[in-house]
Write a protein that holds these residues in place. Structure first.
Motif, PDB file in Angstrom:
ATOM      1  N   ASN A  56     -29.099 -64.783   8.835  1.00  0.00           N
ATOM      2  CA  ASN A  56     -27.674 -65.083   8.967  1.00  0.00           C
ATOM      3  C   ASN A  56     -27.432 -66.565   8.691  1.00  0.00           C
ATOM      4  O   ASN A  56     -27.765 -67.411   9.499  1.00  0.00           O
ATOM      5  N   ARG A  57     -26.838 -66.866   7.563  1.00  0.00           N
ATOM      6  CA  ARG A  57     -26.530 -68.246   7.197  1.00  0.00           C
ATOM      7  C   ARG A  57     -25.116 -68.633   7.600  1.00  0.00           C
ATOM      8  O   ARG A  57     -24.733 -69.791   7.487  1.00  0.00           O
ATOM      9  N   ARG A 123     -32.844 -73.081   8.732  1.00  0.00           N
ATOM     10  CA  ARG A 123     -31.550 -73.183   8.031  1.00  0.00           C
ATOM     11  C   ARG A 123     -30.793 -71.858   8.019  1.00  0.00           C
ATOM     12  O   ARG A 123     -29.886 -71.650   7.229  1.00  0.00           O
ATOM     13  N   HIS A 124     -31.171 -70.952   8.922  1.00  0.00           N
ATOM     14  CA  HIS A 124     -30.449 -69.702   9.150  1.00  0.00           C
ATOM     15  C   HIS A 124     -30.860 -69.176  10.525  1.00  0.00           C
ATOM     16  O   HIS A 124     -31.824 -69.661  11.108  1.00  0.00           O
ATOM     17  N   VAL A 125     -30.114 -68.206  11.029  1.00  0.00           N
ATOM     18  CA  VAL A 125     -30.454 -67.563  12.293  1.00  0.00           C
ATOM     19  C   VAL A 125     -31.039 -66.196  11.973  1.00  0.00           C
ATOM     20  O   VAL A 125     -30.503 -65.457  11.151  1.00  0.00           O
ATOM     21  N   VAL A 126     -32.148 -65.873  12.627  1.00  0.00           N
ATOM     22  CA  VAL A 126     -32.784 -64.571  12.440  1.00  0.00           C
ATOM     23  C   VAL A 126     -32.083 -63.563  13.345  1.00  0.00           C
ATOM     24  O   VAL A 126     -32.034 -63.730  14.566  1.00  0.00           O
ATOM     25  N   ASP A 127     -31.515 -62.540  12.735  1.00  0.00           N
ATOM     26  CA  ASP A 127     -30.916 -61.423  13.464  1.00  0.00           C
ATOM     27  C   ASP A 127     -31.716 -60.175  13.119  1.00  0.00           C
ATOM     28  O   ASP A 127     -32.272 -60.069  12.019  1.00  0.00           O
ATOM     29  N   TYR A 138     -20.438 -50.162  12.000  1.00  0.00           N
ATOM     30  CA  TYR A 138     -21.613 -51.020  12.173  1.00  0.00           C
ATOM     31  C   TYR A 138     -21.211 -52.278  12.939  1.00  0.00           C
ATOM     32  O   TYR A 138     -20.293 -52.982  12.527  1.00  0.00           O
ATOM     33  N   TRP A 139     -21.891 -52.526  14.048  1.00  0.00           N
ATOM     34  CA  TRP A 139     -21.710 -53.779  14.772  1.00  0.00           C
ATOM     35  C   TRP A 139     -22.508 -54.836  14.010  1.00  0.00           C
ATOM     36  O   TRP A 139     -23.571 -54.543  13.482  1.00  0.00           O
ATOM     37  N   PRO A 140     -22.019 -56.087  13.930  1.00  0.00           N
ATOM     38  CA  PRO A 140     -22.817 -57.117  13.245  1.00  0.00           C
ATOM     39  C   PRO A 140     -24.215 -57.241  13.858  1.00  0.00           C
ATOM     40  O   PRO A 140     -24.373 -57.199  15.076  1.00  0.00           O
TER      41      PRO A 140
END
Length: 171
Positions: A56-57, A123-127, A138-140
């Motif tokens: 997730n950027r 530089r991004h979040v891991v989801d 769909y929930w994010p």
């Protein structure tokens, strides 16, 4: 109304490190597992729960995804750092008797730090948690840090509806 003293700082910091640290470690560990092994979707319950690795950027719910990374990253760094500092300050000024509020704040701090570390390091979040209803809703995709922030905020809101405590004055 006087500001609570910051006496017994080591105990307050110990509590923050125990609760917030547990959320932070759980978040980073699960993200590591997601990065290393779950790059392919893993079904937990066929019709509604999968583990699906996502980088997730953008912000929550895809906010700011249309903005350039040159603007987005400094924004996330600055706002994230300010929020974490404010949460820590609020935690340190919360009276020990307000156990639920302190737990909520420590939980939010652990979660906020988990996502902040991702942004700085990767530089991004891991989801990786994907919830959905069939093929329609769909929930994010989210992570353990997101759960900590939302859970902490929800408990803070619930705490605000409780009857105010009577302050005992020494005198």
């Amino acid at each position: 109304m006087s500001t609570p003293s910051l006496t017994n700082g080591p105990a307050r910091l110990g509590y923050l490190l125990a609760v917030g640290g547990a959320w932070f470690v759980a978040d980073q560990l699960t993200k590591h597992l997601a990065r290393e092994g779950a790059r392919r979707p893993v079904t937990v319950f066929e019709s509604w729960w999968h583990f699906h690795y996502v980088e997730n950027r953008a912000g929550a719910f895809g906010m700011f995804s249309s903005f350039s990374e040159a603007w987005r990253m400094p924004f996330f760094y600055g706002v994230g750092a300010i929020c974490i500092v404010l949460l820590i300050g609020y935690f340190l000024h919360t009276p020990p008797a307000m156990t639920l509020q302190r737990w909520s704040l420590a939980t939010m701090i652990g979660g906020a730090l988990g996502n902040y570390v991702d942004r700085v390091r990767l530089r991004h979040v891991v989801d990786f948690v994907s919830w959905h209803v069939g093929d329609r809703f769909y929930w994010p995709t989210f992570n353990v840090a997101d759960v900590a922030v939302v859970l902490g905020a929800a408990l803070m809101i619930l705490e605000s509806f409780r009857a105010p405590r009577q302050q005992v004055s020494a005198g």
